[in-house]
Design a protein around this motif. Structure first.
Motif, PDB file in Angstrom:
ATOM      1  N   THR A 178       2.431  16.376  -9.352  1.00 14.61           N
ATOM      2  CA  THR A 178       2.902  15.147 -10.017  1.00 14.61           C
ATOM      3  C   THR A 178       1.742  14.451 -10.725  1.00 14.61           C
ATOM      4  OG1 THR A 178       4.418  14.913  -8.176  1.00 14.61           O
ATOM      5  CG2 THR A 178       4.180  12.997  -9.619  1.00 14.61           C
ATOM      6  N   MET A 179       0.599  14.399 -10.015  1.00 12.93           N
ATOM      7  CA  MET A 179      -0.550  13.744 -10.629  1.00 12.93           C
ATOM      8  C   MET A 179      -1.034  14.492 -11.863  1.00 12.93           C
ATOM      9  SD  MET A 179      -2.838  12.250  -7.547  1.00 12.93           S
ATOM     10  CE  MET A 179      -4.211  12.282  -8.694  1.00 12.93           C
ATOM     11  N   LEU A 189      -1.397  11.969   1.119  1.00 16.58           N
ATOM     12  CA  LEU A 189      -0.212  11.900   0.260  1.00 16.58           C
ATOM     13  C   LEU A 189      -0.574  12.294  -1.174  1.00 16.58           C
ATOM     14  CD1 LEU A 189       2.758  11.004  -0.108  1.00 16.58           C
ATOM     15  CD2 LEU A 189       1.910   8.714  -0.642  1.00 16.58           C
ATOM     16  N   ALA A 190      -1.698  11.748  -1.670  1.00 19.16           N
ATOM     17  CA  ALA A 190      -2.117  12.044  -3.046  1.00 19.16           C
ATOM     18  C   ALA A 190      -2.352  13.547  -3.219  1.00 19.16           C
ATOM     19  CB  ALA A 190      -3.376  11.249  -3.402  1.00 19.16           C
ATOM     20  N   GLU A 191      -2.923  14.170  -2.200  1.00 21.09           N
ATOM     21  CA  GLU A 191      -3.153  15.618  -2.280  1.00 21.09           C
ATOM     22  C   GLU A 191      -1.824  16.369  -2.406  1.00 21.09           C
ATOM     23  OE1 GLU A 191      -5.883  17.218  -2.515  1.00 21.09           O
ATOM     24  OE2 GLU A 191      -7.461  15.887  -1.812  1.00 21.09           O
ATOM     25  N   ARG A 192      -0.797  15.900  -1.623  1.00 20.45           N
ATOM     26  CA  ARG A 192       0.510  16.568  -1.680  1.00 20.45           C
ATOM     27  C   ARG A 192       1.185  16.352  -3.024  1.00 20.45           C
ATOM     28  NH1 ARG A 192       1.208  14.910   3.541  1.00 20.45           N
ATOM     29  NH2 ARG A 192       2.627  13.237   2.977  1.00 20.45           N
ATOM     30  N   LEU A 193       0.813  15.241  -3.698  1.00 22.91           N
ATOM     31  CA  LEU A 193       1.404  14.937  -5.007  1.00 22.91           C
ATOM     32  C   LEU A 193       0.562  15.503  -6.152  1.00 22.91           C
ATOM     33  CD1 LEU A 193       2.433  11.233  -4.374  1.00 22.91           C
ATOM     34  CD2 LEU A 193       3.919  13.234  -4.412  1.00 22.91           C
ATOM     35  N   ARG A 194      -0.271  16.490  -5.841  1.00 20.77           N
ATOM     36  CA  ARG A 194      -1.212  17.004  -6.846  1.00 20.77           C
ATOM     37  C   ARG A 194      -0.517  17.402  -8.148  1.00 20.77           C
ATOM     38  NH1 ARG A 194      -6.474  18.486  -7.241  1.00 20.77           N
ATOM     39  NH2 ARG A 194      -6.890  17.686  -5.171  1.00 20.77           N
ATOM     40  N   CYS A 204      -6.087   5.674  -2.830  1.00 18.71           N
ATOM     41  CA  CYS A 204      -6.558   6.998  -2.407  1.00 18.71           C
ATOM     42  C   CYS A 204      -7.363   6.916  -1.116  1.00 18.71           C
ATOM     43  CB  CYS A 204      -7.417   7.641  -3.488  1.00 18.71           C
ATOM     44  SG  CYS A 204      -6.468   8.157  -4.919  1.00 18.71           S
TER      45      CYS A 204
END
Lengths: 209, 209, 209
Positions: B92-93, B85-90, B79
């Motif tokens: 999915t997360m 990227l992690a924000e865009r995969l919110r 992170c």
């Protein structure tokens, strides 16, 4: 009722009132039903759980007898439906809260002494038992803990007075039940007097309130 | 993969996602790298550590196998670099988070039952395992815990449903692995439905949202 | 003085300074005397109590020897009366605080290693011992924990450096007292350098401070 039963009944009344104060704060903060349950349990049981975790008496008393969970949960359920009534009974609840304060300060101190801790440590844990749940409630709800605020009527200091009395009398030959009852009643009366006369704890020297 | 391996893999996935939610909150709050690590560890491990300290299973599982520390630390490191990227995969997360929620509610309840606690206590500790880390994350970051807010889609209630199912089936002759998997899948599905349909928990009676 | 006495004296100096930082925050927040005592004890003892509860060493060291309570209480009493002086001595206090940071990081790591925990876990608990009390102080006082804020000079990272040094040297034949003193002095010097040169920890990659 035997003396043991009286203590148990008073303890459950204290837990109910502590739980209600948590539930009512959750309601005033517009938390959902999860928040009402969490704050009720945290306020009622948090102080005792802190004490038991520190003295190593795990699982804590609150987890060994299901009554200690069901009573605060019932208080939360009552508040969920009857919170306007509970708000109107605020003064009555503060009186019961003062009884709980005295009782938990005394039983918390005794439990710590029974676990072999020294007098000063036992006083600290007795006060933690009595006021810790309320402090956790306030932290969870993003309030400055009421117990440290200068505009709050004395709360921790009556509890500490009772805890000191119990710890001081413990090594003497005075009969423990008499000491315990006297200390709990003293806390109760001291807190009621502080509430009605709005006694406050001082701030640091030379700093005006 | 053996069933035990499947559970371990899912547990580590759950820990990673919980850790990432802590790290991303630290990043959104502009905390430094210390804050990113602290919130990642607190979110991933806080619920289980609370459970283990309460049942007296010390040192907690999170401290007995270094994998439980290295996985959240790795998630924090990812992170640190890849947070956009992690924000865009919110979304999915959030799906993985729902899997972690189900898994930790079930394993937390089972661990409490295994330590000899009663059903109600085990349900409470199962829910604590699943949602406690997130609540500690929010308190540390000075947010009102999401789990009690009325605009949050159901989170603790799916976890509690799975925990109740496990605790209710525990004294019956039903095979434990089947019960555990069913309960975890149920929590997962319930949470996903709540997320997509925006189910909310009620506030106190007569109080509008 | 024997080496053991030196460590004890330094520990008590560290506790006093940590307690004073809690008491002074309470005074600056206009808390009453209860808040001054609570924040002094929480800051001084909170990190070590967290460590001991996690490794199962209950009651924690802070509760086994009354000196560990009386020293922070005395520091709180001094601050109650002499807080303007304490404010003027802020830099001096930060120097003592850096000494406490080094000492608690080293003793916390050693205690965790002694309880049989792995190196990574021991480092985490060493850092918790050193910075946990300050974080609890900030949470109680409704401040964002200073230890994670980007404008705070490095604090947890010097502590972690010393903890890593101790954990790395532990399995080697290097003499433990030499390692411990070296690590504590390193933390102290690193923290002083960070304070005077205003070294900061980085935020997430690509995010400007």
């Amino acid at each position: 009722m035997s003396p043991g039963t009286v203590v148990t009944v008073l303890e459950l009344v204290g837990l109910s009132v502590f739980a209600a104060s948590g539930a009512l704060m959750a309601i005033s903060k517009e938390f959902d039903v999860v928040g009402i349950v969490v704050l009720a349990l945290l306020t009622a049981l948090g102080g005792g759980v802190l004490r038991d975790v520190i003295i190593g008496a795990t699982p804590p008393a609150a987890f060994s007898d299901v009554t200690y969970l069901l009573v605060p949960l019932s208080a939360a359920a009552v508040c969920f439906f009857a919170h306007p009534l509970a708000e109107r009974l605020r003064f009555t609840m503060l009186v019961f809260d003062a009884a709980g304060l005295g009782l938990f300060a005394v039983t918390g101190t005794l439990k710590a002494l029974g676990a072999g801790l020294g007098s000063v440590q036992a006083v600290l844990l007795g006060v933690t038992t009595a006021v810790g749940g309320g402090a956790l409630r306030d932290i969870f709800a993003r309030e400055t803990p009421a117990v440290v605020q200068v505009h709050t009527d004395l709360y921790a200091i009556p509890a500490a007075t009772g805890a000191v009395l119990v710890a001081a009398a413990h090594p003497t030959p005075l009969p423990l039940p008499v000491v315990a009852v006297t200390a709990a009643v003293l806390v109760f009366a001291f807190r009621l007097a502080a509430m009605t006369r709005h006694w406050k704890a001082p701030q640091a020297w030379h700093r005006k309130a």
